[in-house]
Design a protein around this motif. Structure first.
Motif, PDB file in Angstrom:
ATOM      1  N   ASP A   4      88.017  -8.556  28.923  1.00 25.48           N
ATOM      2  CA  ASP A   4      87.484  -7.218  28.735  1.00 25.48           C
ATOM      3  C   ASP A   4      88.017  -6.226  29.752  1.00 25.48           C
ATOM      4  O   ASP A   4      87.579  -5.075  29.783  1.00 25.48           O
TER       5      ASP A   4
ATOM      6  N   ILE B 218      90.725  -4.353  30.221  1.00 25.61           N
ATOM      7  CA  ILE B 218      91.306  -3.092  29.808  1.00 25.61           C
ATOM      8  C   ILE B 218      90.265  -2.213  29.140  1.00 25.61           C
ATOM      9  O   ILE B 218      90.243  -0.997  29.326  1.00 25.61           O
ATOM     10  N   THR B 219      89.352  -2.809  28.353  1.00 30.96           N
ATOM     11  CA  THR B 219      88.286  -2.020  27.745  1.00 30.96           C
ATOM     12  C   THR B 219      87.488  -1.288  28.810  1.00 30.96           C
ATOM     13  O   THR B 219      87.155  -0.116  28.664  1.00 30.96           O
TER      14      THR B 219
ATOM     15  N   PHE C 214      89.347   1.717  29.868  1.00 29.53           N
ATOM     16  CA  PHE C 214      89.245   2.799  28.896  1.00 29.53           C
ATOM     17  C   PHE C 214      87.954   3.567  29.107  1.00 29.53           C
ATOM     18  O   PHE C 214      87.920   4.798  29.131  1.00 29.53           O
TER      19      PHE C 214
ATOM     20  N   ASN D 187      90.572  -1.204  22.050  1.00 26.10           N
ATOM     21  CA  ASN D 187      91.411  -2.067  22.875  1.00 26.10           C
ATOM     22  C   ASN D 187      92.020  -3.105  21.949  1.00 26.10           C
ATOM     23  O   ASN D 187      91.397  -4.105  21.618  1.00 26.10           O
TER      24      ASN D 187
ATOM     25  N   LYS E 263      88.944  -4.925  20.083  1.00 26.34           N
ATOM     26  CA  LYS E 263      87.669  -4.376  20.526  1.00 26.34           C
ATOM     27  C   LYS E 263      87.557  -2.920  20.070  1.00 26.34           C
ATOM     28  O   LYS E 263      88.476  -2.128  20.284  1.00 26.34           O
TER      29      LYS E 263
ATOM     30  N   TYR F  24      99.264   3.112  29.959  1.00 25.62           N
ATOM     31  CA  TYR F  24      98.454   2.417  30.952  1.00 25.62           C
ATOM     32  C   TYR F  24      98.661   2.990  32.356  1.00 25.62           C
ATOM     33  O   TYR F  24      97.735   3.033  33.162  1.00 25.62           O
TER      34      TYR F  24
ATOM     35  N   GLY G  22      92.522   4.698  23.647  1.00 25.73           N
ATOM     36  CA  GLY G  22      92.971   3.333  23.456  1.00 25.73           C
ATOM     37  C   GLY G  22      94.411   3.239  22.999  1.00 25.73           C
ATOM     38  O   GLY G  22      95.094   4.249  22.778  1.00 25.73           O
TER      39      GLY G  22
END
Length: 403
Positions: free
Chosen positions: A5, A7-8, A11, A44, A57, A269, A306
């Protein structure tokens, strides 16, 4: 196996910081609250060259005073490729999981599609799999600011020079052995002594309480690029651990995942990371929205947070014991807390008796029984974390663990 999780969370952190930047000034004091709030879809999405159940996600932004993202339930999520193959996903607890295992194939184009329960349609640009590059992970003893420790060093090399852009994640797992563990525990007897005082019984502990395992993940965006270098070669320490850190006390393991990105995803990113650092909140610069490769098909002006990636991934796990890395080190790292034992006399009415304390300790979640004298006149207790590792860790041995 689900994608992490990490990267989520970035975000979500980004959109919160973006809101602060947009609606506050660094020259005035402010309270972090969402007076202005935009309900934005947060995606994501990543598929890799691993044959596995892939995961997407889909969430919604949440207010500053809330503590977790809102999972977008009831969506129709699927991926298509340029051969008109459809990869369907089904709703899980907090994400969408592919109904069958598949992997990204070089040269194919993949597109993420999402239809929310209110009928809105979203899609990504078609993406192709990035080049492969194998990652290596090596522990290296090093002194940092006068203190000895171990660097977890990451390296890779693409002789074709095509990879260039990289993102890294890691999970570290360490073994814990409670130093003051006893296979037995004390309970209050269901009867009183002839003197009318509580009595205590020794019973075996149930379940594993001596050996535990804790896993933690990298909570940061780690990005590397070889653009401008003579070789497409990566070599850097992703983690430094002091020789005094308790996580090295028994046995330690780390798995590092290296995602090869394309220029567009790396740039996304990188911008996300730059916006997430604290100094951005205090900047006079009013940064724009960080658009990715997703759009709303019904309203091209709608904002979406995202990115949908199709990335090759290489992972490497290593294990080592403390003595493997520091064979000449006389002192092992200390335990996670300082363990103090408490001795009490098993009586109630005489001067200096500790029976009432023993009763309290037996009923307490903060102390556990450690031992007693042969005649059971003196009982010894210790802080619960020192005698029962499940107080702060898990007694479930990971499937990947090797002793």
């Amino acid at each position: 196996m689900k994608i992490k999780d990490n990267i989520t969370s970035h975000f979500i952190k980004y959109i919160l910081i973006f809101s602060v930047i947009l609606f506050t000034s660094c020259t005035e004091q402010y309270v972090l609250q969402s007076n202005t709030f935009e309900d934005i879809l947060v995606v994501n999405g990543i598929i890799t060259n691993e044959l596995r159940l892939q995961e997407i996600k889909v969430n919604r932004t949440y207010r500053l005073e809330e503590n977790k993202p809102v999972f977008e339930k009831g969506a129709n999520v699927y991926i298509t490729d340029n051969d008109n193959t459809v990869y369907e996903f089904e709703e899980d607890v907090d994400s969408y999981i592919s109904k069958s295992a598949f992997k990204a194939i070089p040269g194919k184009k993949y597109q993420l599609n999402i239809i929310t329960k209110d009928g809105k349609s979203y899609s990504s640009t078609p993406e192709i799999l990035t080049p492969e590059s194998e990652v290596q992970v090596t522990p290296i003893v090093q002194t940092n600011e006068g203190e000895k420790g171990v660097n977890i060093n990451v390296s890779s090399y693409d002789p074709t020079g095509q990879s260039k852009f990289y993102r890294y994640e890691y999970d570290e797992t360490y073994k814990i052995i409670a130093p003051y563990w006893n296979p037995n525990k004390y309970i209050i007897a269901p009867y009183l002594t002839p003197d009318g005082d509580p009595d205590f019984l020794v019973v075996p502990r149930t379940g594993e309480t001596r050996t535990c395992y804790t896993t933690k993940s990298l909570d940061d965006l780690t990005l590397k690029s070889t653009v401008g270098l003579t070789e497409d070669r990566i070599n850097f320490p992703i983690r430094y651990i002091s020789v005094k850190d308790p996580i090295l006390r028994e046995r330690y393991s780390i798995i590092v995942r290296q995602y090869v990105q394309n220029l567009a995803s790396y740039t996304y990113y990188k911008t996300l990371k730059d916006l997430s650092i604290s100094k951005s909140i205090l900047s006079q610069t009013q940064t724009g929205f960080n658009y990715g490769n997703l759009k709303c098909n019904d309203n091209p002006n709608e904002k979406i947070v995202g990115y949908f990636e199709v990335s090759s991934v290489s992972s490497k796990r290593i294990f080592f014991n403390f003595i493997d890395i520091f064979p000449k080190e006389a002192n092992y790292p200390p335990y996670f807390i300082k363990c103090n034992t408490i001795e009490k006399s098993n009586c109630f009415k005489e001067k200096g008796c500790g029976g009432a304390f023993i009763e309290a300790y037996v009923n307490s979640v903060f102390y556990v029984y450690y031992g007693s004298t042969d005649d059971n006149r003196i009982y010894t207790f210790v802080e619960a974390d020192c005698g029962d590792c499940t107080k702060f860790s898990s007694n479930i041995k990971p499937l990947f663990w090797i002793d």
